[in-house]
Design a protein around this motif. Sequence first.
Motif, PDB file in Angstrom:
ATOM      1  N   ASN A   1      -5.622  -9.665   3.049  1.00  0.00           N
ATOM      2  CA  ASN A   1      -5.073  -8.482   2.398  1.00  0.00           C
ATOM      3  C   ASN A   1      -6.184  -7.429   2.358  1.00  0.00           C
ATOM      4  O   ASN A   1      -6.806  -7.206   1.318  1.00  0.00           O
ATOM      5  N   ALA A   2      -6.446  -6.814   3.507  1.00  0.00           N
ATOM      6  CA  ALA A   2      -7.564  -5.874   3.639  1.00  0.00           C
ATOM      7  C   ALA A   2      -7.425  -4.696   2.682  1.00  0.00           C
ATOM      8  O   ALA A   2      -8.401  -4.282   2.056  1.00  0.00           O
ATOM      9  N   TYR A   3      -6.222  -4.152   2.549  1.00  0.00           N
ATOM     10  CA  TYR A   3      -6.035  -3.012   1.650  1.00  0.00           C
ATOM     11  C   TYR A   3      -6.277  -3.435   0.204  1.00  0.00           C
ATOM     12  O   TYR A   3      -6.907  -2.703  -0.561  1.00  0.00           O
TER      13      TYR A   3
ATOM     14  N   PRO B   1       0.812  -1.225   0.000  1.00  0.00           N
ATOM     15  CA  PRO B   1       0.000   0.000   0.000  1.00  0.00           C
ATOM     16  C   PRO B   1       0.846   1.277   0.000  1.00  0.00           C
ATOM     17  O   PRO B   1       0.538   2.229  -0.712  1.00  0.00           O
TER      18      PRO B   1
ATOM     19  N   LYS C   1     -15.860  -7.040  -6.914  1.00  0.00           N
ATOM     20  CA  LYS C   1     -15.758  -7.891  -5.729  1.00  0.00           C
ATOM     21  C   LYS C   1     -15.173  -9.244  -6.113  1.00  0.00           C
ATOM     22  O   LYS C   1     -15.050 -10.129  -5.277  1.00  0.00           O
TER      23      LYS C   1
ATOM     24  N   ILE D   1      -8.254  -5.813  -0.866  1.00  0.00           N
ATOM     25  CA  ILE D   1      -9.706  -5.988  -1.026  1.00  0.00           C
ATOM     26  C   ILE D   1     -10.385  -4.624  -1.165  1.00  0.00           C
ATOM     27  O   ILE D   1     -11.255  -4.441  -2.029  1.00  0.00           O
ATOM     28  N   ARG D   2      -9.991  -3.655  -0.352  1.00  0.00           N
ATOM     29  CA  ARG D   2     -10.589  -2.315  -0.445  1.00  0.00           C
ATOM     30  C   ARG D   2     -10.281  -1.674  -1.796  1.00  0.00           C
ATOM     31  O   ARG D   2     -11.143  -1.029  -2.391  1.00  0.00           O
ATOM     32  N   LEU D   3      -9.069  -1.873  -2.288  1.00  0.00           N
ATOM     33  CA  LEU D   3      -8.707  -1.322  -3.589  1.00  0.00           C
ATOM     34  C   LEU D   3      -9.510  -2.005  -4.695  1.00  0.00           C
ATOM     35  O   LEU D   3     -10.008  -1.346  -5.607  1.00  0.00           O
TER      36      LEU D   3
ATOM     37  N   GLU E   1     -12.468  -3.302  -4.433  1.00  0.00           N
ATOM     38  CA  GLU E   1     -13.826  -2.774  -4.342  1.00  0.00           C
ATOM     39  C   GLU E   1     -13.897  -1.335  -4.850  1.00  0.00           C
ATOM     40  O   GLU E   1     -14.874  -0.947  -5.498  1.00  0.00           O
ATOM     41  N   ALA E   2     -12.865  -0.532  -4.591  1.00  0.00           N
ATOM     42  CA  ALA E   2     -12.828   0.847  -5.094  1.00  0.00           C
ATOM     43  C   ALA E   2     -12.788   0.872  -6.629  1.00  0.00           C
ATOM     44  O   ALA E   2     -13.244   1.834  -7.244  1.00  0.00           O
TER      45      ALA E   2
END
Length: 131
Positions: free
Chosen positions: A79-81, A22, A92, A83-85, A87-88
């Motif tokens: 890998n939370a970041y 990140p 999904k 996954i957020r990226l 989704e951004a």
Amino acid sequence: MGSFIWVLRPAAPLVQWREFSPEQFQADLGQKAMLLEFTADSCPNCKVLEATVLTDERMRKLRARYGMELIRVDLTGVNAYGIRLLEALGSKSIPLTALFPAGEQASSPLVLRDVYTAGTLEDALEKAFGQ
């Protein structure tokens, strides 16, 4: 009496995919052209894409042509970041490939979803990174 001459060509180096970070992504965003591949070991379509489109030989040539960084976002583990990226980017599911150009257009990456062809990738790279 015959003689044999063996000519050994050095093997071409493997493409160097950088592991997603990140901090590095934020530092490079807008500064460098980047191709992010979202993948996971449990994703059969990801493995098909890697074996047929994102091959070392092809990616080596494309990397040289466009001067882009190749970054692998591995979603196999936590890998939370990542996954957020993902989704951004409006998804999904994987596989997903995102092309982030350098400069002002970095906030509007070109996204390829699911399985695609080499021709589709090359057209997208030209659109995202072409001069």
